[in-house]
Design a protein around this motif. Structure first.
Motif, PDB file in Angstrom:
ATOM      1  N   VAL A 125       0.815  -1.214   0.000  1.00  0.00           N
ATOM      2  CA  VAL A 125       0.000   0.000   0.000  1.00  0.00           C
ATOM      3  C   VAL A 125       0.850   1.267   0.000  1.00  0.00           C
ATOM      4  O   VAL A 125       0.337   2.358  -0.177  1.00  0.00           O
ATOM      5  N   THR A 126       2.161   1.137   0.219  1.00  0.00           N
ATOM      6  CA  THR A 126       2.997   2.327   0.284  1.00  0.00           C
ATOM      7  C   THR A 126       4.206   2.211  -0.631  1.00  0.00           C
ATOM      8  O   THR A 126       5.319   2.545  -0.254  1.00  0.00           O
ATOM      9  N   LYS A 127       4.017   1.735  -1.841  1.00  0.00           N
ATOM     10  CA  LYS A 127       5.123   1.645  -2.777  1.00  0.00           C
ATOM     11  C   LYS A 127       5.595   3.048  -3.146  1.00  0.00           C
ATOM     12  O   LYS A 127       4.807   3.919  -3.473  1.00  0.00           O
ATOM     13  N   THR A 128       6.912   3.241  -3.060  1.00  0.00           N
ATOM     14  CA  THR A 128       7.485   4.526  -3.415  1.00  0.00           C
ATOM     15  C   THR A 128       8.709   4.297  -4.280  1.00  0.00           C
ATOM     16  O   THR A 128       9.234   3.189  -4.364  1.00  0.00           O
ATOM     17  N   SER A 129       9.162   5.351  -4.901  1.00  0.00           N
ATOM     18  CA  SER A 129      10.343   5.270  -5.746  1.00  0.00           C
ATOM     19  C   SER A 129      11.352   6.312  -5.306  1.00  0.00           C
ATOM     20  O   SER A 129      10.993   7.453  -5.005  1.00  0.00           O
ATOM     21  N   ASN A 130      12.623   5.904  -5.251  1.00  0.00           N
ATOM     22  CA  ASN A 130      13.691   6.840  -4.925  1.00  0.00           C
ATOM     23  C   ASN A 130      14.235   7.538  -6.162  1.00  0.00           C
ATOM     24  O   ASN A 130      15.132   8.375  -6.046  1.00  0.00           O
ATOM     25  N   ALA A 131      13.722   7.177  -7.327  1.00  0.00           N
ATOM     26  CA  ALA A 131      14.246   7.727  -8.571  1.00  0.00           C
ATOM     27  C   ALA A 131      14.004   9.227  -8.653  1.00  0.00           C
ATOM     28  O   ALA A 131      12.950   9.740  -8.286  1.00  0.00           O
ATOM     29  N   VAL A 132      15.010   9.937  -9.153  1.00  0.00           N
ATOM     30  CA  VAL A 132      14.918  11.382  -9.323  1.00  0.00           C
ATOM     31  C   VAL A 132      13.991  11.696 -10.487  1.00  0.00           C
ATOM     32  O   VAL A 132      14.013  11.042 -11.534  1.00  0.00           O
ATOM     33  N   ASP A 133      13.155  12.704 -10.301  1.00  0.00           N
ATOM     34  CA  ASP A 133      12.281  13.172 -11.367  1.00  0.00           C
ATOM     35  C   ASP A 133      13.143  13.861 -12.421  1.00  0.00           C
ATOM     36  O   ASP A 133      13.812  14.863 -12.142  1.00  0.00           O
ATOM     37  N   LYS A 134      13.141  13.322 -13.625  1.00  0.00           N
ATOM     38  CA  LYS A 134      13.980  13.862 -14.702  1.00  0.00           C
ATOM     39  C   LYS A 134      13.690  15.331 -14.964  1.00  0.00           C
ATOM     40  O   LYS A 134      14.559  16.094 -15.395  1.00  0.00           O
TER      41      LYS A 134
ATOM     42  N   THR B 156      21.566  17.276 -10.654  1.00  0.00           N
ATOM     43  CA  THR B 156      21.995  17.626 -12.012  1.00  0.00           C
ATOM     44  C   THR B 156      23.431  17.200 -12.267  1.00  0.00           C
ATOM     45  O   THR B 156      23.748  16.629 -13.318  1.00  0.00           O
ATOM     46  N   ARG B 157      24.329  17.446 -11.311  1.00  0.00           N
ATOM     47  CA  ARG B 157      25.738  17.092 -11.503  1.00  0.00           C
ATOM     48  C   ARG B 157      25.950  15.588 -11.523  1.00  0.00           C
ATOM     49  O   ARG B 157      26.679  15.065 -12.374  1.00  0.00           O
ATOM     50  N   LEU B 158      25.318  14.862 -10.602  1.00  0.00           N
ATOM     51  CA  LEU B 158      25.496  13.408 -10.584  1.00  0.00           C
ATOM     52  C   LEU B 158      24.981  12.778 -11.875  1.00  0.00           C
ATOM     53  O   LEU B 158      25.595  11.856 -12.416  1.00  0.00           O
ATOM     54  N   THR B 159      23.866  13.287 -12.377  1.00  0.00           N
ATOM     55  CA  THR B 159      23.341  12.788 -13.643  1.00  0.00           C
ATOM     56  C   THR B 159      24.299  13.076 -14.783  1.00  0.00           C
ATOM     57  O   THR B 159      24.528  12.240 -15.662  1.00  0.00           O
ATOM     58  N   LYS B 160      24.881  14.273 -14.778  1.00  0.00           N
ATOM     59  CA  LYS B 160      25.827  14.628 -15.847  1.00  0.00           C
ATOM     60  C   LYS B 160      27.053  13.736 -15.806  1.00  0.00           C
ATOM     61  O   LYS B 160      27.536  13.284 -16.852  1.00  0.00           O
ATOM     62  N   TRP B 161      27.573  13.470 -14.613  1.00  0.00           N
ATOM     63  CA  TRP B 161      28.725  12.568 -14.525  1.00  0.00           C
ATOM     64  C   TRP B 161      28.392  11.209 -15.122  1.00  0.00           C
ATOM     65  O   TRP B 161      29.187  10.626 -15.867  1.00  0.00           O
TER      66      TRP B 161
ATOM     67  N   PRO C  28      32.436   6.014 -14.653  1.00  0.00           N
ATOM     68  CA  PRO C  28      31.964   4.740 -14.090  1.00  0.00           C
ATOM     69  C   PRO C  28      31.108   4.974 -12.837  1.00  0.00           C
ATOM     70  O   PRO C  28      31.454   5.808 -11.991  1.00  0.00           O
ATOM     71  N   PRO C  29      29.986   4.258 -12.732  1.00  0.00           N
ATOM     72  CA  PRO C  29      29.106   4.437 -11.568  1.00  0.00           C
ATOM     73  C   PRO C  29      29.820   4.284 -10.230  1.00  0.00           C
ATOM     74  O   PRO C  29      29.492   4.984  -9.267  1.00  0.00           O
TER      75      PRO C  29
ATOM     76  N   ARG D 274      26.200   4.409  -2.132  1.00  0.00           N
ATOM     77  CA  ARG D 274      26.519   3.058  -2.607  1.00  0.00           C
ATOM     78  C   ARG D 274      26.060   2.953  -4.052  1.00  0.00           C
ATOM     79  O   ARG D 274      25.096   3.604  -4.457  1.00  0.00           O
ATOM     80  N   VAL D 275      26.738   2.137  -4.831  1.00  0.00           N
ATOM     81  CA  VAL D 275      26.433   2.024  -6.262  1.00  0.00           C
ATOM     82  C   VAL D 275      24.978   1.627  -6.510  1.00  0.00           C
ATOM     83  O   VAL D 275      24.308   2.235  -7.351  1.00  0.00           O
ATOM     84  N   PRO D 276      24.426   0.621  -5.798  1.00  0.00           N
ATOM     85  CA  PRO D 276      23.019   0.273  -6.044  1.00  0.00           C
ATOM     86  C   PRO D 276      22.072   1.449  -5.786  1.00  0.00           C
ATOM     87  O   PRO D 276      21.100   1.650  -6.522  1.00  0.00           O
ATOM     88  N   VAL D 277      22.348   2.224  -4.740  1.00  0.00           N
ATOM     89  CA  VAL D 277      21.504   3.385  -4.437  1.00  0.00           C
ATOM     90  C   VAL D 277      21.624   4.423  -5.538  1.00  0.00           C
ATOM     91  O   VAL D 277      20.625   4.998  -5.997  1.00  0.00           O
ATOM     92  N   LEU D 278      22.848   4.659  -5.982  1.00  0.00           N
ATOM     93  CA  LEU D 278      23.077   5.642  -7.053  1.00  0.00           C
ATOM     94  C   LEU D 278      22.319   5.256  -8.314  1.00  0.00           C
ATOM     95  O   LEU D 278      21.620   6.097  -8.920  1.00  0.00           O
ATOM     96  N   LEU D 279      22.425   4.004  -8.728  1.00  0.00           N
ATOM     97  CA  LEU D 279      21.784   3.572  -9.962  1.00  0.00           C
ATOM     98  C   LEU D 279      20.264   3.582  -9.834  1.00  0.00           C
ATOM     99  O   LEU D 279      19.554   3.955 -10.767  1.00  0.00           O
ATOM    100  N   ALA D 280      19.759   3.181  -8.673  1.00  0.00           N
ATOM    101  CA  ALA D 280      18.312   3.202  -8.475  1.00  0.00           C
ATOM    102  C   ALA D 280      17.773   4.621  -8.492  1.00  0.00           C
ATOM    103  O   ALA D 280      16.642   4.861  -8.932  1.00  0.00           O
ATOM    104  N   THR D 281      18.585   5.572  -8.057  1.00  0.00           N
ATOM    105  CA  THR D 281      18.142   6.957  -7.971  1.00  0.00           C
ATOM    106  C   THR D 281      18.206   7.671  -9.314  1.00  0.00           C
ATOM    107  O   THR D 281      17.324   8.465  -9.645  1.00  0.00           O
ATOM    108  N   TYR D 282      19.246   7.374 -10.116  1.00  0.00           N
ATOM    109  CA  TYR D 282      19.498   8.175 -11.315  1.00  0.00           C
ATOM    110  C   TYR D 282      19.372   7.409 -12.632  1.00  0.00           C
ATOM    111  O   TYR D 282      19.572   7.999 -13.696  1.00  0.00           O
ATOM    112  N   ALA D 283      19.016   6.124 -12.571  1.00  0.00           N
ATOM    113  CA  ALA D 283      18.981   5.330 -13.798  1.00  0.00           C
ATOM    114  C   ALA D 283      18.055   5.936 -14.850  1.00  0.00           C
ATOM    115  O   ALA D 283      18.359   5.928 -16.049  1.00  0.00           O
TER     116      ALA D 283
END
Length: 340
Positions: free
Chosen positions: A102-111, A282-287, A293-294, A304-313
């Motif tokens: 009932v509380t699914k959320t996403s950590n992904a950044v809004d493009k 903005t900067r992390l996405t540009k990198w 390399p992630p 952590r790499v998994p957090v980074l990729l889940a956030t900015y993929a």
């Protein structure tokens, strides 16, 4: 609202509770008389009622997914405390799939929150030309933008944390040593009575540090900033008007004014750069889009790499043609005889 304020500012704050004014004490006594006993948590129907209440806003509409998730996390902390104090035997809150669906959320950044280079340059330039403290704030925001720092990390930096090259040439990179964060938590919640609280870096072990490279453009900005402000090695790198820590209210007000002055109305109303934190996004996405390399980006970001990729993929783009060429070069099934 009076009840919420009395609970938040006085009842839940052990350091202020004894000093609550008379009107607040009256409210808290009313709350105590009208609160249900802890034993109701052993009744499933009552648990469902509470969960529906914490998932609902004051206007009767369902709260946002993040709010619902946060509220349930808080409830779980309360339940664990009650079990440790032997007030409850078990945690009555739903577990497993029943608790998460009932509380699914996403950590992904809004493009849409990301700024393009022209927008970022215009915003930084407007802040630089700001009559009141413009150059100081420009150095601060440029550091967020070029090095993807969290605001609470940048305000904690000292001059000695910046390693500037000896030569004053245009192509020299600097280096930032990040080791402390001072988020704003409010003076009523700190032991010292200060608005900010000194903490270790988010996502890293206690006492751990990280180093971030600074673009040559930032090297020039920081060198000039230190010279103009006549800062010494032990001084705060970014200071308020009176020499203390740079206040969050000043930072947010300056950023909002810049967006309003620079961006067209429809962009100002959009998520583009709406939060100061969007400089980091903005900067992390540009990198990542530039092919860094992630693992390296994660180290610079303090993630952590998994957090980074889940956030900015969802924000990584522009690499599809190169990826297609790699797939073609890798080959596939051999062509059947007579094909072509």
């Amino acid at each position: 609202m009076a009840v919420r304020t009395a609970l938040r500012e006085w009842a839940f704050n052990a350091t202020r509770r004894a000093d609550a004014p008379r009107d607040v004490v009256t409210i808290l006594r009313w709350v105590e008389r009208n609160s249900l006993p802890v034993s109701v948590w052993e009744e499933p129907e009552r648990v469902d009622e509470v969960l529906r209440a914490v998932d609902t806003r004051l206007d009767g509409k369902q709260a946002a997914a993040w709010s619902r998730k946060r509220n349930r996390r808080i409830l779980n902390v309360v339940m664990k405390h009650a079990i440790r104090r032997r007030v409850l035997r078990t945690n009555p809150l739903p577990k497993g799939k029943e608790a998460t669906t009932v509380t699914k959320t996403s950590n992904a950044v809004d493009k849409r929150s990301l700024m393009n280079a022209d927008q970022a340059a215009a915003l930084l330039d407007w802040i630089r030309r700001r009559p009141r403290g413009g150059t100081r704030l420009h150095a601060f925001f440029a550091t967020l933008y070029y090095c993807a720092l969290r605001p609470e990390e940048a305000v904690a930096m000292r001059v000695q944390d910046v390693i500037l090259p000896d030569s004053d040439t245009r192509d020299q990179w600097c280096e930032l040593l990040i080791h402390t964060a001072t988020p704003e938590v409010g003076k009523q919640w700190t032991d010292t009575g200060e608005i900010h609280e000194k903490r270790d870096l988010k996502g890293l072990a206690e006492g751990e540090t990280r180093t971030v490279p600074g673009h040559p453009a930032l090297t020039g900005i920081l060198r000039q900033h230190v010279e103009d402000e006549q800062l010494k090695p032990g001084d705060l790198l970014f200071q308020g008007e009176t020499g203390g820590i740079l206040a969050g209210s000043v930072i947010r007000r300056a950023w909002r004014s810049a967006r309003k002055a620079v961006l067209p109305p429809h962009v100002f109303e959009s998520p583009t750069g709406r939060r100061v934190y969007d400089n980091r996004h903005t900067r992390l996405t540009k990198w990542l889009n530039d092919g860094i390399p992630p693992a390296q980006v994660a180290e610079w970001a303090g993630n952590r790499v998994p957090v980074l990729l889940a956030t900015y993929a969802r924000c990584v783009e522009g690499q599809l043609p190169d990826l297609k060429r790699r797939l073609e070069a890798a080959g596939d099934l051999p062509e059947p005889p007579g094909a072509g």
